[in-house]
Design an enzyme around this catalytic site. Structure first.
Site, PDB file in Angstrom:
ATOM      1  N   GLY A 120      58.931  39.633  11.241  1.00  7.96           N
ATOM      2  CA  GLY A 120      57.481  39.983  10.107  1.00  7.96           C
ATOM      3  C   GLY A 120      57.272  39.355   9.112  1.00  7.96           C
ATOM      4  O   GLY A 120      56.491  39.095   8.770  1.00  7.96           O
ATOM      5  N   CYS A 122      54.758  38.591   5.552  1.00  6.98           N
ATOM      6  CA  CYS A 122      53.150  39.535   5.553  1.00  6.98           C
ATOM      7  C   CYS A 122      52.799  39.875   6.247  1.00  6.98           C
ATOM      8  O   CYS A 122      52.320  41.193   5.364  1.00  6.98           O
ATOM      9  CB  CYS A 122      53.027  37.425   6.397  1.00  6.98           C
ATOM     10  SG  CYS A 122      51.532  37.416   6.880  1.00  6.98           S
ATOM     11  N   LYS A 174      45.593  44.039   3.091  1.00  9.93           N
ATOM     12  CA  LYS A 174      44.161  44.743   3.582  1.00  9.93           C
ATOM     13  C   LYS A 174      44.041  46.179   3.432  1.00  9.93           C
ATOM     14  O   LYS A 174      42.983  46.185   3.770  1.00  9.93           O
ATOM     15  CB  LYS A 174      44.473  43.571   4.880  1.00  9.93           C
ATOM     16  CG  LYS A 174      44.899  42.240   5.220  1.00  9.93           C
ATOM     17  CD  LYS A 174      43.431  41.612   3.815  1.00  9.93           C
ATOM     18  CE  LYS A 174      44.409  40.433   3.410  1.00  9.93           C
ATOM     19  NZ  LYS A 174      45.184  40.213   2.855  1.00  9.93           N
ATOM     20  N   GLY A 230      46.791  36.089 -14.027  1.00  4.62           N
ATOM     21  CA  GLY A 230      46.945  35.191 -13.059  1.00  4.62           C
ATOM     22  C   GLY A 230      45.634  35.673 -11.883  1.00  4.62           C
ATOM     23  O   GLY A 230      45.467  36.639 -11.599  1.00  4.62           O
ATOM     24  N   GLY A 264      45.122  34.046  -8.888  1.00  2.00           N
ATOM     25  CA  GLY A 264      44.742  33.682  -7.081  1.00  2.00           C
ATOM     26  C   GLY A 264      44.447  35.076  -6.566  1.00  2.00           C
ATOM     27  O   GLY A 264      44.110  35.150  -6.756  1.00  2.00           O
ATOM     28  N   ASP A 306      56.495  28.300   2.864  1.00  2.00           N
ATOM     29  CA  ASP A 306      56.491  28.367   2.810  1.00  2.00           C
ATOM     30  C   ASP A 306      57.476  27.749   1.520  1.00  2.00           C
ATOM     31  O   ASP A 306      57.126  27.768   0.628  1.00  2.00           O
ATOM     32  CB  ASP A 306      56.274  29.913   1.295  1.00  2.00           C
ATOM     33  CG  ASP A 306      54.917  31.452   2.103  1.00  2.00           C
ATOM     34  OD1 ASP A 306      53.946  30.397   2.843  1.00  2.00           O
ATOM     35  OD2 ASP A 306      55.059  31.875   1.816  1.00  2.00           O
ATOM     36  N   HIS A 315      20.806  35.507  15.806  1.00  2.00           N
ATOM     37  CA  HIS A 315      20.619  36.503  14.440  1.00  2.00           C
ATOM     38  C   HIS A 315      19.976  37.507  14.956  1.00  2.00           C
ATOM     39  O   HIS A 315      19.882  38.017  15.694  1.00  2.00           O
ATOM     40  CB  HIS A 315      19.284  35.074  14.579  1.00  2.00           C
ATOM     41  CG  HIS A 315      17.915  36.129  13.696  1.00  2.00           C
ATOM     42  ND1 HIS A 315      17.650  36.146  12.263  1.00  2.00           N
ATOM     43  CD2 HIS A 315      17.042  37.429  13.218  1.00  2.00           C
ATOM     44  CE1 HIS A 315      17.082  36.578  12.094  1.00  2.00           C
ATOM     45  NE2 HIS A 315      16.804  37.639  12.021  1.00  2.00           N
TER      46      HIS A 315
END
Length: 468
Positions: free
Chosen positions: A37, A40, A49, A178, A180, A308, A447
């Site tokens: 994995g 990540c 998360k 930083g 980001g 990456d 809605h």
């Protein structure tokens, strides 16, 4: 062992490439030195998360009276918070193990490197090396935290994102260098749990890759949360001071000293291109990334690179798609796949930042669209005017859409608000289908939802606003 495809690295690029290769009939192996994995699943997207969800739940308890619920004094068990995050990561990694078995992919544990054309050497933790043959070798070794010369990560005074996920105790104060995605996500997590957080950003605004309106909104919200923000500033040096650190910060008005328990360096990433055989094979690199063609083949036939470690957005979903395109192109050339895969449009990649409120964007910013020569129509719809957002108590932020005034082409969308990372896909698909503003307005949105705010923002852009 001899394989059709060997993938070095099992992150979201590597393991997805391996599965697609197996699906297309290739005998496949994947090399991994740590945990299936990759970063990540184990140290990035997924465990962060989990941490952020804990912060959100804690924030709910602090504002429970706003929903008509009284809760006693809620406390943070920091050790339990970290344990839950690691548990989520471990579960996802085991899921990848299952997928490897299901797809009959051999997992070779150890450090992998290209030894010669068609050969991969794998060195296990005991130093034993074995050589495996493969017609096609896909490099997917990912990236690591970038270190500045004057901000070396020592794991104690200056930490990287990995240490930030498993600190033994919650710091009372933290300097985040930083702003980001990594920086603002950890800033939110620690600040919400009670750490005094200061963000130091070298550029004039935080989340600098986002639309300027997004940066302004997040800065306003973060300051309201008590997070101190210093832009046009840089940390010049860090030294130990008692049980904490002193950081010398250069600002536009002079140098100041900040004190904190710890400094988190979140200044980007560096590709893992060392010690994998690039130099020996003569594989070209540029600015720290591997040079590839549109199907991810390097200048050496039979060797490919994805994720990456190649140019482009360093995002998990980008790496996964690059892996699929790479393998399908290989399969097409070997008559195992019916058509050549479509190449990736890097101007239509969604970017998501999971701070609170969340940020999601795709396509041109307003400034970039104008610089590209477009005459634009811009619409902004605040979540304060959304019935669903009001009912949820999540009225911070807005949706901003940008259209080409001449043809109605959807140039970009930029959102900041609760769960906007779940909404951005509409724009991605619509842009892929070359949808115009009118077709979106003619598509009925449910809605009450926060997603209908995208439609509302388009109405604003074209002077047809109903709810504003």
């Amino acid at each position: 062992m001899a394989y059709d495809v060997i993938v070095i690295g099992s992150g979201p690029g590597g393991y997805v490439a391996a599965i697609r290769a197996s699906q297309l009939g290739f005998k496949t192996a994947v090399v991994e030195r740590e945990s299936l994995g990759g970063i990540c699943l184990n140290w990035g997207c997924i465990p962060t998360k989990a941490l952020l969800k804990t912060a959100q739940v804690f924030e709910y308890t602090q504002h429970s009276k706003d929903y008509g619920i009284t809760i006693g004094d809620a406390k943070v068990d920091f050790e339990a918070v970290i344990k839950r995050s690691r548990g989520v990561a471990d579960k996802m990694s085991r899921g990848v193990q299952f997928l490897m078995k299901k797809n009959k992919i051999d997992v070779l544990m150890g450090d992998g490197k290209v030894k010669a054309k068609g050969q991969v050497e794998v060195t296990d933790k005991d130093g034993k090396a074995t050589v495996h043959e493969a017609k096609h070798i896909i490099l997917a070794t990912g990236a690591r935290a970038r270190e500045l010369p004057n901000l070396k990560i020592d794991g104690k005074n200056v930490i990287g994102y990995r240490q930030a996920m498993v600190l033994p105790q919650q710091p009372k104060s933290m300097i985040v260098v930083g702003s980001g995605a990594i920086g603002v996500e950890f800033a939110y997590f620690y600040a919400t749990l009670g750490t005094k957080v200061t963000i130091v950003e070298f550029l004039p605004r935080i989340v600098p890759v986002e639309d300027e309106d997004i940066s302004k909104e997040l800065e306003k919200i973060y300051k309201k949360k008590g997070i101190e923000i210093m832009t046009n500033a840089s940390v010049e040096a860090v030294e130990a001071a008692g049980n904490g650190v002193k950081a010398k910060v250069k600002t536009q008005t002079g140098e100041i000293t900040l004190e904190a328990d710890v400094v988190l360096s979140a200044v980007g990433i560096a590709a893992n291109i060392e010690n994998i055989g690039l130099e020996a094979m003569g594989i070209k690199t540029d600015k720290g990334r591997v040079v590839v063609d549109k199907y991810y083949q390097t200048n050496v036939p039979g060797i490919y690179a994805i994720g990456d470690m190649v140019p482009g957005q360093a995002l998990a979903h980008v790496a996964s798609k690059e892996g699929i395109v790479c393998v399908e192109a290989i399969a097409y050339n070997e008559k195992k796949y019916a058509h050549k895969p479509e190449t990736i449009d890097y101007m239509n990649i969604p970017g998501c930042t999971y701070c609170a409120p969340e940020i999601a964007s795709v396509g041109y910013t307003e400034k970039a669209a104008k610089e590209a020569g477009y005459e634009v129509k811009v619409g902004k719809f605040p979540f304060s005017a959304s019935g669903k957002a009001s009912a949820a108590g999540a009225t911070e932020g807005f949706v901003k859409v940008i259209f080409d005034a001449k043809y109605g082409e959807w140039l970009g969308t930029h959102m900041i608000g609760a769960n906007v990372t779940e909404i951005i896909a509409e724009t991605v698909v619509a842009r892929k289908l070359e949808t115009t503003y009118q077709e979106v307005l003619d598509s009925i949105h449910p809605h009450p939802t926060m997603s209908e705010s995208v439609k509302d923002a388009i109405e604003v852009a074209y002077g047809e606003a109903i709810h504003l």
